[in-house]
Design a protein around this motif. Structure first.
Motif, mmCIF file in Angstrom:
data_model
loop_
_atom_site.group_PDB
_atom_site.id
_atom_site.type_symbol
_atom_site.label_atom_id
_atom_site.label_comp_id
_atom_site.label_asym_id
_atom_site.label_seq_id
_atom_site.Cartn_x
_atom_site.Cartn_y
_atom_site.Cartn_z
ATOM 1 N N PHE A 30 0.929 -1.135 0.073
ATOM 2 C CA PHE A 30 0.008 0.058 0.023
ATOM 3 C C PHE A 30 0.969 1.294 0.079
ATOM 4 C CE2 PHE A 30 -2.063 -3.387 2.373
ATOM 5 C CZ PHE A 30 -3.020 -3.610 1.507
ATOM 6 N N GLN A 31 0.593 2.266 -0.940
ATOM 7 C CA GLN A 31 1.386 3.329 -1.305
ATOM 8 C C GLN A 31 0.962 4.463 -0.262
ATOM 9 O OE1 GLN A 31 4.442 3.030 -2.620
ATOM 10 N NE2 GLN A 31 4.021 0.770 -2.567
ATOM 11 N N LEU A 32 1.621 5.287 0.612
ATOM 12 C CA LEU A 32 1.147 6.534 1.108
ATOM 13 C C LEU A 32 2.036 7.744 0.677
ATOM 14 C CD1 LEU A 32 0.815 5.305 4.784
ATOM 15 C CD2 LEU A 32 -0.848 5.102 3.044
ATOM 16 N N SER A 33 2.821 7.649 -0.264
ATOM 17 C CA SER A 33 3.666 8.793 -0.704
ATOM 18 C C SER A 33 3.057 9.848 -1.252
ATOM 19 C CB SER A 33 4.599 8.312 -1.956
ATOM 20 O OG SER A 33 3.811 7.756 -3.044
ATOM 21 N N ALA A 34 1.867 9.797 -1.775
ATOM 22 C CA ALA A 34 1.094 10.975 -2.303
ATOM 23 C C ALA A 34 0.236 11.507 -0.828
ATOM 24 C CB ALA A 34 0.083 10.544 -3.392
ATOM 25 N N HIS A 35 0.018 10.783 0.192
ATOM 26 C CA HIS A 35 -0.740 11.256 1.206
ATOM 27 C C HIS A 35 -0.254 12.690 1.780
ATOM 28 C CE1 HIS A 35 -3.495 11.060 4.877
ATOM 29 N NE2 HIS A 35 -2.579 11.540 5.463
ATOM 30 N N ARG A 36 -1.423 13.491 2.117
ATOM 31 C CA ARG A 36 -1.160 14.847 2.949
ATOM 32 C C ARG A 36 -1.956 14.999 4.066
ATOM 33 N NH1 ARG A 36 2.493 14.043 0.202
ATOM 34 N NH2 ARG A 36 3.617 15.287 -1.333
ATOM 35 N N GLY A 37 -1.672 15.356 5.176
ATOM 36 C CA GLY A 37 -2.589 15.258 6.420
ATOM 37 C C GLY A 37 -3.548 16.224 6.269
ATOM 38 N N ARG A 38 -4.737 16.045 6.829
ATOM 39 C CA ARG A 38 -5.878 16.918 6.644
ATOM 40 C C ARG A 38 -6.503 16.990 8.247
ATOM 41 N NH1 ARG A 38 -11.072 16.641 4.948
ATOM 42 N NH2 ARG A 38 -10.949 14.246 4.930
ATOM 43 N N ARG A 39 -6.971 18.163 8.675
ATOM 44 C CA ARG A 39 -7.717 18.237 9.844
ATOM 45 C C ARG A 39 -9.195 17.789 9.722
ATOM 46 N NH1 ARG A 39 -6.072 20.717 14.661
ATOM 47 N NH2 ARG A 39 -8.176 21.090 15.865
ATOM 48 N N LEU A 40 -9.663 17.336 10.550
ATOM 49 C CA LEU A 40 -11.139 16.695 10.459
ATOM 50 C C LEU A 40 -11.942 18.257 10.755
ATOM 51 C CD1 LEU A 40 -13.328 14.508 10.543
ATOM 52 C CD2 LEU A 40 -13.158 14.883 13.228
ATOM 53 N N HIS A 41 -13.294 18.244 9.769
ATOM 54 C CA HIS A 41 -14.287 19.357 9.951
ATOM 55 C C HIS A 41 -15.483 18.981 10.040
ATOM 56 C CE1 HIS A 41 -10.884 22.489 9.123
ATOM 57 N NE2 HIS A 41 -10.747 21.472 8.105
ATOM 58 N N GLU A 42 -16.290 19.556 10.517
ATOM 59 C CA GLU A 42 -17.948 19.258 10.970
ATOM 60 C C GLU A 42 -18.646 18.591 9.438
ATOM 61 O OE1 GLU A 42 -21.761 20.493 12.985
ATOM 62 O OE2 GLU A 42 -19.819 21.928 12.734
ATOM 63 N N ARG A 43 -17.847 19.280 8.416
ATOM 64 C CA ARG A 43 -18.667 19.135 7.264
ATOM 65 C C ARG A 43 -18.375 17.469 6.855
ATOM 66 N NH1 ARG A 43 -14.762 22.980 5.941
ATOM 67 N NH2 ARG A 43 -13.209 22.206 4.511
ATOM 68 N N ASP A 44 -16.990 17.168 7.059
ATOM 69 C CA ASP A 44 -16.800 15.819 6.625
ATOM 70 C C ASP A 44 -17.709 14.970 7.308
ATOM 71 O OD1 ASP A 44 -14.341 17.021 5.457
ATOM 72 O OD2 ASP A 44 -13.098 16.756 7.347
ATOM 73 N N LEU A 45 -18.022 15.118 8.434
ATOM 74 C CA LEU A 45 -18.794 13.978 9.339
ATOM 75 C C LEU A 45 -20.158 14.274 8.649
ATOM 76 C CD1 LEU A 45 -17.391 15.182 12.742
ATOM 77 C CD2 LEU A 45 -16.769 13.071 11.316
ATOM 78 N N SER A 46 -20.716 15.237 8.289
ATOM 79 C CA SER A 46 -22.126 15.335 7.736
ATOM 80 C C SER A 46 -22.136 14.448 6.563
ATOM 81 C CB SER A 46 -22.490 17.097 7.245
ATOM 82 O OG SER A 46 -22.437 17.597 8.352
ATOM 83 N N ASP A 47 -21.172 14.628 5.880
ATOM 84 C CA ASP A 47 -21.122 13.874 4.036
ATOM 85 C C ASP A 47 -20.894 12.219 4.410
ATOM 86 O OD1 ASP A 47 -21.670 16.316 3.572
ATOM 87 O OD2 ASP A 47 -19.642 16.743 2.608
#
Length: 206
Positions: free
Chosen positions: A63-80
């Motif tokens: 499994f490749q993670l080289s393209a991953h970039r960290g992201r902070r959780l937002h309320e809209r993420d949970l809504s969707d």
């Protein structure tokens, strides 16, 4: 946004590995109709690369993670999201505080697997139903898992989380990656049925 959202703390160790495993396993099983997967962190290190240990341990398992970039959780993420998978009970609690409406769709990985594996066969969608609409299957099974939880099926509360390997030796990252792969594959099996057994190829005799 993604149908399945995986959440840890920094979004640089556990959740990127789980995201990659789930995305790959779902695509192998369901093809283009597979639910989409994303990840975020309750204290997400926005724009950061995955930790080197996670990159190495995931790559060793394909499994490749080289393209991953960290992201902070937002309320809209949970809504969707149709399903939110937390890496620990603390993350689940944080998610429920941030967006109470997501509580019924939020589980730790191990909690959800155990709930789904204990569903009676009659409560599982048929193979044809799973094939026709995987997204409906996902929503239906999340609802059924929450129904069992509300009825008092709490699984094993002393073993809900995946440990945080941040700052630990590579061996710890490898152990976490192995544990995540086991539980993520079990989750996909519980939702969409086990992978078909591929017949071994037999060479023609000389």
């Amino acid at each position: 946004m993604a149908s399945i959202l995986v959440v840890c703390t920094g979004n640089v160790c556990r959740s990127p590995i789980a995201e990659a495993i789930l995305r790959s396993t779902l695509r192998e099983r369901l093809g283009e109709s597979a639910p989409s997967v994303a990840s975020a962190g309750t204290s997400g290190w926005a724009g950061s690369l995955a930790e080197e240990g996670s990159i190495v341990a995931a790559a060793e398992r394909g499994f490749q993670l080289s393209a991953h970039r960290g992201r902070r959780l937002h309320e809209r993420d949970l809504s969707d999201a149709a399903l939110v998978i937390a890496m620990s009970g603390e993350h689940r609690d944080h998610i429920e505080d941030l967006h109470p409406g997501a509580a019924a769709r939020t589980f730790t990985l191990k909690e959800l697997v155990r709930l789904l594996e204990r569903l009676p066969p009659r409560e599982h969608p048929s193979a044809s139903e799973r094939a026709v609409d995987p997204h409906a299957t996902l929503r239906d099974l999340v609802e059924r898992a929450d129904d069992r939880r509300r009825a008092g099926d709490f699984g094993n509360p002393s073993d809900e989380g995946i440990i945080d390997p941040l700052g630990m030796p590579l061996a710890t990252y490898r152990a976490v990656a192995a544990e995540l792969e086991e539980w993520c594959v079990r989750l996909v099996d519980a939702m969409f049925g086990p992978a078909p057994i591929r017949a071994a190829s037999i060479s023609d005799p000389d």
